[in-house]
Design an enzyme around this catalytic site. Structure first.
Site, PDB file in Angstrom:
ATOM      1  N   HIS A  53       0.870  -1.183   0.000  1.00 65.49           N
ATOM      2  CA  HIS A  53       0.000   0.000   0.000  1.00 65.49           C
ATOM      3  C   HIS A  53       0.907   1.233   0.000  1.00 65.49           C
ATOM      4  O   HIS A  53       1.308   1.741   1.046  1.00 65.49           O
ATOM      5  CB  HIS A  53      -0.907  -0.024   1.234  1.00 65.49           C
ATOM      6  N   ASP A  70     -10.338  -2.755   1.539  1.00 61.52           N
ATOM      7  CA  ASP A  70      -9.919  -1.815   0.512  1.00 61.52           C
ATOM      8  C   ASP A  70     -10.618  -2.116  -0.812  1.00 61.52           C
ATOM      9  O   ASP A  70     -11.082  -1.212  -1.506  1.00 61.52           O
ATOM     10  CB  ASP A  70      -8.403  -1.875   0.337  1.00 61.52           C
TER      11      ASP A  70
END
Length: 356
Positions: free
Chosen positions: A57, A258
């Site tokens: 990420h 996510d």
């Protein structure tokens, strides 16, 4: 027994902290009464099961602990508290993670220092005096902090609330909107096929994540949008999800959360007219309501829909709801997801790209 006994002294047994999940690794303190509770969690960013979801990420070139990580921790602790009161085999209610505000970014060092980087989550529960007295009425507040290896606080990072609710009520409310959502999704797909203006575009995984890379560089396990249809002018989009994780080996929480929401960030960061000068960063959300009917197994039919709009009081912030549909049913909702426009020259100051 004789005072001259030669028996060895008793050994001291060290208490091993309770382990909940890769994101909630150590329950270092806990205290429960009939109407109050406090749970303190410590987690090491470099834990082998958690670290892959952090190093994949990358925002502005830096590996970050995301709001998805905090939301996952809140859901895990919420379930733990519920079972502490209701029993290990109790059915889990709807866990509404809300009022998420991320005030400081937690940048992960690469490689991790020998002592590690540590995260603390403190959760406090109170059943109001004027309520039924049941845990379902509790108000729960969580604070996330960057700490040193010895537990000393460095700074606050984020905060949120947790609320227990009956998710069947959510499903009943959402079912009234399912038809309209399906129509909006179908209209976007039709316009992508038939219009020639270029305002509505259909993109597959590679192109979508190439565009996303202007700000967020997602590793392979985060690249779960198999297809995106986006109206760049109206800030409206839908995506079809194909999960890239391995349920047998990966810690799924951050990837799944996510995946269920990041079409909103995609809309914000790809539709801006001057993408090279600006970026939209997560500014929190009002509520995350994910039901047990969200089951992202391989081959599941999952899509989501969002429509982002500028806030009337601050046009630099885009806000919207993200609906999650599985097999044609709304199974989850992110309410009030917000992204704030930040000039990249300023972003580079408080979120400096990582150094190799």
């Amino acid at each position: 027994m004789s005072k001259t006994s030669t028996m060895p002294p008793a050994t001291t047994t060290l208490k091993v902290p309770k382990y909940l999940s890769p994101s909630c690794q150590q329950v270092v303190e806990e205290d429960f009464t009939a109407t109050t509770a406090r749970v303190l969690i410590h987690s090491k960013l470099g834990d082998p099961k958690l670290w892959p979801s952090i190093e994949q990420h990358i925002c502005n070139g830096a590996a970050l602990v995301s709001s998805g990580h905090y939301a996952d921790m809140a859901a895990v602790v919420g379930e733990y508290i519920w079972r502490a009161y209701r029993g290990r085999d109790a059915e889990i209610p709807g866990i509404n993670v809300g009022n998420m505000e991320v005030t400081k970014t937690y940048i992960a060092q690469e490689p991790q220092p020998p002592e590690g980087q540590w995260l603390e989550m403190e959760t406090v529960l109170q059943v109001p005096d004027n309520s039924s007295g049941d845990i379902i009425d509790a108000t729960i507040h969580s604070t996330f902090r960057k700490i040193k290896p010895d537990g000393k606080k460095v700074e606050d990072l984020a905060e949120c609330t947790i609320q227990f609710e009956f998710y069947y009520n959510w499903l009943g409310e959402w079912s009234n909107q399912t038809g309209l959502l399906k129509t909006k999704i179908a209209n976007l797909r039709t316009r992508a096929r038939t219009e020639t203006s270029g305002d509505v575009q259909l993109m597959h995984t590679k192109k979508a994540y190439d565009l996303f890379r202007s700000f967020v560089d997602y590793g392979p396990k985060y690249q779960n949008m198999a297809e995106v249809v986006c109206d760049m002018k109206a800030l409206e989009a839908t995506s079809r999800l194909e999960l890239q994780t391995d349920p047998g080996h990966d810690y799924l929480g951050p990837y799944y959360l996510d995946a269920s929401c990041h079409v909103s960030g995609f809309v914000c960061n790809t539709a801006d007219e001057d993408i090279k000068k600006n970026a939209y960063i997560s500014h929190g959300f009002d509520a995350m309501k994910i039901t047990p009917r969200f089951r992202p197994y391989p081959g599941a039919n999952i899509e989501n829909y969002c429509h982002m709009k500028p806030l009337p009081q601050d046009s630099s912030i885009l806000e919207g709801h993200v609906y999650i549909l599985q097999d044609g049913e709304v199974v989850g909702l992110w309410e009030g997801v917000r992204f704030k426009k930040i000039p990249r020259r300023i972003l580079n100051v408080f979120l400096p790209p990582r150094k190799r």
